[in-house]
Write an enzyme that holds these catalytic residues in place. Structure first.
Site, mmCIF file in Angstrom:
data_model
loop_
_atom_site.group_PDB
_atom_site.id
_atom_site.type_symbol
_atom_site.label_atom_id
_atom_site.label_comp_id
_atom_site.label_asym_id
_atom_site.label_seq_id
_atom_site.Cartn_x
_atom_site.Cartn_y
_atom_site.Cartn_z
ATOM 1 N N GLY A 12 1.572 -11.557 -1.220
ATOM 2 C CA GLY A 12 0.749 -11.880 -0.048
ATOM 3 C C GLY A 12 0.125 -13.271 -0.058
ATOM 4 O O GLY A 12 -0.853 -13.504 0.651
ATOM 5 N N ASN A 14 1.394 -15.929 1.246
ATOM 6 C CA ASN A 14 1.546 -16.473 2.605
ATOM 7 C C ASN A 14 0.545 -15.835 3.562
ATOM 8 O O ASN A 14 -0.050 -16.527 4.385
ATOM 9 C CB ASN A 14 2.977 -16.286 3.104
ATOM 10 N N LEU A 84 10.403 -7.101 3.098
ATOM 11 C CA LEU A 84 11.757 -6.943 2.572
ATOM 12 C C LEU A 84 12.594 -5.845 3.224
ATOM 13 O O LEU A 84 13.671 -5.524 2.727
ATOM 14 C CB LEU A 84 11.694 -6.727 1.051
ATOM 15 N N ILE A 87 14.442 -5.249 10.025
ATOM 16 C CA ILE A 87 13.633 -4.882 11.196
ATOM 17 C C ILE A 87 14.491 -4.065 12.161
ATOM 18 O O ILE A 87 15.617 -4.478 12.483
ATOM 19 C CB ILE A 87 13.103 -6.155 11.911
ATOM 20 N N ASN A 101 10.489 -15.138 10.502
ATOM 21 C CA ASN A 101 10.583 -14.839 9.072
ATOM 22 C C ASN A 101 10.570 -16.146 8.295
ATOM 23 O O ASN A 101 11.009 -17.183 8.792
ATOM 24 C CB ASN A 101 11.894 -14.101 8.793
ATOM 25 N N HIS A 103 12.056 -17.693 4.715
ATOM 26 C CA HIS A 103 13.010 -17.408 3.645
ATOM 27 C C HIS A 103 12.936 -18.551 2.625
ATOM 28 O O HIS A 103 12.920 -19.722 3.022
ATOM 29 C CB HIS A 103 14.426 -17.287 4.219
ATOM 30 N N ASP A 144 18.701 -12.334 8.031
ATOM 31 C CA ASP A 144 18.656 -13.773 7.680
ATOM 32 C C ASP A 144 19.557 -14.641 8.557
ATOM 33 O O ASP A 144 20.106 -15.647 8.103
ATOM 34 C CB ASP A 144 19.046 -13.996 6.198
HETATM 35 C C1 GAR Z 1 8.048 -15.847 -0.167
HETATM 36 O O1 GAR Z 1 8.530 -16.811 -1.051
HETATM 37 C C2 GAR Z 1 9.014 -15.634 0.973
HETATM 38 O O2 GAR Z 1 9.708 -16.795 1.333
HETATM 39 C C3 GAR Z 1 9.936 -14.617 0.391
HETATM 40 O O3 GAR Z 1 9.113 -13.737 -0.319
HETATM 41 C C4 GAR Z 1 8.009 -14.480 -0.846
HETATM 42 C C5 GAR Z 1 6.734 -13.715 -0.550
HETATM 43 O O4 GAR Z 1 5.649 -14.296 -1.216
HETATM 44 N N1 GAR Z 1 10.688 -13.945 1.408
HETATM 45 C C6 GAR Z 1 11.936 -13.519 1.229
HETATM 46 O O5 GAR Z 1 12.522 -13.641 0.167
HETATM 47 C C7 GAR Z 1 12.566 -12.874 2.448
HETATM 48 N N2 GAR Z 1 13.982 -12.684 2.256
HETATM 49 P P1 GAR Z 1 4.176 -13.859 -0.862
HETATM 50 O O6 GAR Z 1 4.147 -12.327 -0.790
HETATM 51 O O7 GAR Z 1 3.341 -14.370 -1.973
HETATM 52 O O8 GAR Z 1 3.825 -14.465 0.463
#
Ligand code: GAR
Length: 188
Positions: A12, A14, A84, A87, A101, A103, A144
């Site tokens: 979390g 982000n 993950l 949707i 999203n 990535h 994606d």
């Molecule tokens: C992030 O790096 C995001 O880009 C990635 O998961 C991480 C979540 O970090 N997303 C994916 O890989 C989607 N395919 P966070 O929970 O600390 O925000």
């Protein structure tokens, strides 16, 4: 008032950054955090930030009732911040071009099923890529695949490890995701 919902599965970081970015903006409300993982640290973050958490099971998430609930929330944007699960099509159709999203790689490379979080960085380092980065994109029916909104690049050094690359990618995400969300919310 612009209304957003943030979907999370993990740490979390982000979510935290986006919430802090909009904390002093009276025109943006994070209506809730949708979480599919009872062990996600993002839940604690949401609680500390005072944002309601909506936990979902897989069956619930894919049910027409959940799409209905989201549609009734009248959201301006659904933000996937390390979420993950795929949707459901019904939710994509309820919010066409209004689900984004992030990535942690330069799609279309290192995207698709199985490519998330550290698995992406391990693959990039193993392939000795010269560059990696982030992709912020709209979500469509294919994993994606949706239209790219923004990509940001960083060089991958010869001494790079998956951990050091992850740290750099997180910095890029923090720098670009909130501001991109803001631009999408207030586009004309
Ligand atoms: C992030 O790096 C995001 O880009 C990635 O998961 C991480 C979540 O970090 N997303 C994916 O890989 C989607 N395919 P966070 O929970 O600390 O925000």
């Amino acid at each position: 008032m612009k209304r957003i919902s943030i979907f999370v599965s993990g740490n979390g970081t982000n979510l935290q950054r986006i919430a802090e970015y909009f904390a002093n903006n009276p025109d943006v409300e994070i209506v809730n955090v949708v979480c599919n993982n009872p062990k996600a640290y993002a839940i604690e973050r949401a609680k500390s930030l005072g944002i309601p958490v909506r936990m979902v099971t897989k069956a619930e998430f894919n049910s027409p009732e959940f799409t209905q609930e989201m549609a009734e929330s009248r959201l301006d944007l659904v933000v996937l911040a390390g979420f993950l699960w795929k949707i459901p099509v019904s939710l994509i159709q309820a919010y066409p071009h209004h689900i984004v999203n992030i990535h942690p790689a330069l799609l279309p490379k290192y995207g698709g099923k199985g490519f998330y979080g550290e698995h992406v960085h391990e693959a990039v380092v193993a392939a000795k890529e010269a560059f990696s980065g982030i992709t912020i994109h709209f979500v469509d029916e294919i994993y994606d695949n949706g239209e790219t909104i923004l990509q940001a690049y960083i060089p991958v050094s010869e001494k790079e490890t998956p951990d050091s690359l992850a740290a750099k990618i997180h910095q890029l995400e923090q720098a670009y995701f909130p501001v991109t969300i803001e631009q999408l919310l207030f586009r004309r």
